[in-house]
Design an enzyme around this catalytic site. Structure first.
Site, PDB file in Angstrom:
ATOM      1  CD  GLN A  35      -2.775  -0.787   0.071  1.00 44.58           C
ATOM      2  OE1 GLN A  35      -2.898  -1.637  -0.998  1.00 44.58           O
ATOM      3  NE2 GLN A  35      -3.636   0.135  -0.190  1.00 44.58           N
TER       4      GLN A  35
ATOM      5  CG  HIS B 253      -1.715   3.337  -3.295  1.00 41.73           C
ATOM      6  ND1 HIS B 253      -2.823   3.659  -4.085  1.00 41.73           N
ATOM      7  CD2 HIS B 253      -2.157   2.120  -2.677  1.00 41.73           C
ATOM      8  CE1 HIS B 253      -3.490   2.610  -4.559  1.00 41.73           C
ATOM      9  NE2 HIS B 253      -3.037   1.640  -3.492  1.00 41.73           N
TER      10      HIS B 253
ATOM     11  CD  GLU C 150      -8.251   3.250   2.042  1.00 46.75           C
ATOM     12  OE1 GLU C 150      -8.950   3.258   0.843  1.00 46.75           O
ATOM     13  OE2 GLU C 150      -7.015   3.826   2.055  1.00 46.75           O
ATOM     14  CG  HIS C 151      -7.037  -0.806   2.953  1.00 48.42           C
ATOM     15  ND1 HIS C 151      -6.580   0.385   2.343  1.00 48.42           N
ATOM     16  CD2 HIS C 151      -7.871  -1.165   1.868  1.00 48.42           C
ATOM     17  CE1 HIS C 151      -6.826   0.457   0.976  1.00 48.42           C
ATOM     18  NE2 HIS C 151      -8.100  -0.186   0.899  1.00 48.42           N
TER      19      HIS C 151
ATOM     20  CG  ASP D  69      -6.739  -1.686  -3.124  1.00 43.61           C
ATOM     21  OD1 ASP D  69      -7.742  -1.329  -2.462  1.00 43.61           O
ATOM     22  OD2 ASP D  69      -5.532  -1.433  -3.055  1.00 43.61           O
TER      23      ASP D  69
ATOM     24  CG  HIS E 284     -45.952  23.642  12.436  1.00 45.26           C
ATOM     25  ND1 HIS E 284     -45.264  24.881  12.162  1.00 45.26           N
ATOM     26  CD2 HIS E 284     -44.945  22.582  12.039  1.00 45.26           C
ATOM     27  CE1 HIS E 284     -44.325  24.594  11.206  1.00 45.26           C
ATOM     28  NE2 HIS E 284     -43.884  23.426  11.454  1.00 45.26           N
TER      29      HIS E 284
END
Length: 424
Positions: free
Chosen positions: A250, A253, A318-319, A352, A411
Site C-alpha cells: 500500500q 500508492h 481504511e484497510h 483493491d 403548524h
C-alpha cells in the site's frame, strides 16, 4: 500499555500541507465557475498536456479503444467486474422498501430511490486505476442510477485504453478523458459541454479529495478519500515477510500513504523493520514506498488483543489486515475500519482489484462515522405517510397540543383543520 516504536508525521505537519491544497483548489474552482469550458481546457493543457477537440469520447472512439485492448486484459476486467457486480447485487437485494401500519389507519413507509445522475472519477497519474471503474460506475449502475458518467485523465498524453475499456464494460453512459480538479468541478458544476450531475464519487489525490470537499452541497459526494492507509494487526503467529510485503504493497500508492503495524510481539516488530528495509532494496516502486514508510509508517506494541482493538479503533484506518491466530476476534470486536481482511489467505490487493468488495473506503479517521462506497450510497432513503380520516383525527389532536407547546401556531392550524374536518 501501548508502546510506540515508530511514529509517522504529526497532525500539525499534515495540516500545514492540507492548507496549501485547500487554497490552490479554491482558486481553480473559482476559475471554472467563471470561465467554464475555457478554464477546464486551460487546466487540462496545464496539468495533463491534453486539449483534444472534445473531452468526451465518441461511440466510435470507445469502440476503437476497446478493440485495441488484448483479449486477456478484457477477460481479466470482465472477471473482476463479475465479482464486484455479484456482491453489489447481493447488497442491493438486502435493501428493502417497507410500509407498515404503526397504528390503526396510520401507514408509514420508505422507498430507496436511486440518485438520478452520478459522476465517477477514475484516477490516473503514475498508476491508471482501472479497478476504480468497477467500484464506482458499475456499482452505481447496479443501484439503478440512470445517468452515470466517468472521467479519467490521459496517460502520458494518450487515451488510457484499459481504463476506458473497464469504464465501458461497467456501463458508463458518457466517458471523458479529463483529470484532476477540472474533472471533478466539471461534473459537479457543469460546463458548456457537460451537464452537471447530482453526485460525484471516486478516489484521487489530495487535490481531487479537496475538490470534492469544497463542492459538497453543490453535489453529493461518497466520502472524503485521502491518501490510502493500511494497518496490519499481528501476533506471534504472523511472519515478518508477509507483514512487510503487505505494508509496502500500500505504501507504493504515494509518499503520503500511512502504513502501521500493531502487534503483541516485540520480536515481530523488530523483524518487520529489517524485512521492510530488505524488500525496499528490490521493490520496483521503492522510490515511493520508502518515503511513505519513513515519513508515515508507525509501529505500536501492545500487551493483548484487547489492547490491540483499542489502538486499532483509535487509528480508524481504511484497510485493516488481521494476521493473528484468531482473526474473527477482530471481526467481532473492532468498530472503526473501512474494510477488514481476515487471515493470511487474503490481502488488501484482493480487495483493491478483484475479490468483489468496494475499494473506495474512508480515510483520515472517517471510518469512525461512515463505511465505504457501496450501492447504498447511490440510494436516497425517502419516507412517506398516509392516514385514514379516523387516524388523522387521533394524530391531529396530539399534534395540536405539541405544536402549541412549541409555539408553532401555524403548524397547529394544519392539525386543527384535519381534526375539525374529519371528526365524526
Amino acid at each position: 500499555m501501548a508502546e510506540v516504536l515508530k511514529l509517522g508525521k504529526s497532525e500539525s505537519e499534515i495540516q500545514e500541507t492540507s492548507a496549501k491544497v485547500q487554497e490552490t483548489v479554491a482558486g481553480l474552482i473559482d476559475r471554472i465557475k467563471t470561465d467554464g469550458e475555457k478554464a477546464v481546457r486551460e487546466l487540462s493543457e496545464q496539468f495533463d498536456k491534453w486539449s483534444p477537440a472534445e473531452f468526451r469520447l465518441s461511440k466510435e472512439q470507445i469502440e476503437d479503444v476497446v478493440a485495441s485492448v488484448s483479449d486477456e486484459v478484457k477477460d481479466d476486467i470482465r472477471f473482476a467486474q463479475e465479482q464486484i457486480r455479484n456482491f453489489a447485487q447481493k447488497q442491493r437485494e438486502s435493501i428493502q422498501d417497507i410500509e407498515v401500519e404503526t397504528r390503526p389507519g396510520v401507514f408509514l413507509g420508505h422507498k430507496n430511490i436511486p440518485v438520478n445522475s452520478v459522476g465517477c472519477y477514475v484516477p490516473g497519474g503514475r498508476y491508471p486505476m482501472v479497478a476504480s471503474s468497477h467500484m464506482s460506475i458499475l456499482t452505481a449502475k447496479v443501484a439503478g442510477v440512470k445517468r452515470v458518467i466517468g472521467c479519467t485523465p490521459p496517460l502520458n498524453g494518450e487515451i488510457p485504453a484499459a481504463t476506458v475499456t473497464a469504464m465501458h464494460f461497467a456501463g458508463a453512459d458518457e466517458i471523458y478523458i479529463l483529470g484532476g480538479v477540472q474533472a471533478m468541478a466539471s461534473m459537479a458544476l457543469g460546463t458548456e459541454n457537460m451537464d452537471s450531475v447530482d453526485m460525484i464519487v471516486g478516489p484521487g489525490n489530495a487535490f481531487v479529495a479537496e475538490t470534492k470537499r469544497q463542492l459538497f452541497g453543490k453535489a453529493g459526494i461518497d466520502l472524503l478519500a485521502g491518501p490510502t492507509e493500511v494497518l496490519i494487526v499481528a501476533d506471534e503467529t504472523a511472519d515478518a515477510e508477509m507483514v512487510a510485503t503487505d505494508i509496502l504493497g500500500q505504501a507504493e500508492h504515494g509518499p503520503t500513504s500511512p502504513g502501521a503495524l500493531i502487534t503483541t510481539s516485540r520480536a515481530l516488530a523488530e523483524e518487520t523493520v529489517k524485512e521492510i528495509e530488505k524488500q525496499l532494496e528490490t521493490l520496483s516502486t521503492a522510490d515511493i514506498a520508502r518515503v511513505a514508510w519513513e515519513d508515515n509508517g508507525s509501529i505500536i506494541l501492545v500487551d493483548s488483543h484487547e489492547e490491540a482493538v483499542i489502538e486499532a479503533d483509535k487509528l480508524a484506518y481504511e484497510h485493516v489486515q488481521i494476521l493473528t491466530e484468531d482473526p474473527n476476534y477482530y471481526l467481532d470486536n473492532m468498530t472503526n475500519y473501512g474494510a477488514l481482511f481476515l487471515g493470511p489467505e487474503t490481502n488488501v490487493a484482493y480487495g483493491d482489484k478483484v475479490i468483489g468488495t468496494n475499494h473506495t473506503l474512508p480515510t483520515q479517521k472517517a471510518a469512525r462515522y461512515t463505511g465505504g462506497l457501496w450501492v447504498g450510497k447511490f440510494l436516497k432513503n425517502c419516507t412517506y405517510q398516509r392516514c385514514t380520516e379516523e387516524a388523522s383525527v387521533e394524530i391531529g389532536r396530539y399534534a395540536e397540543r405539541l405544536c402549541e407547546l412549541e409555539g408553532f401556531m401555524g403548524h397547529k392550524a394544519q392539525a386543527t383543520l384535519r381534526v375539525n374536518r374529519y371528526s365524526k
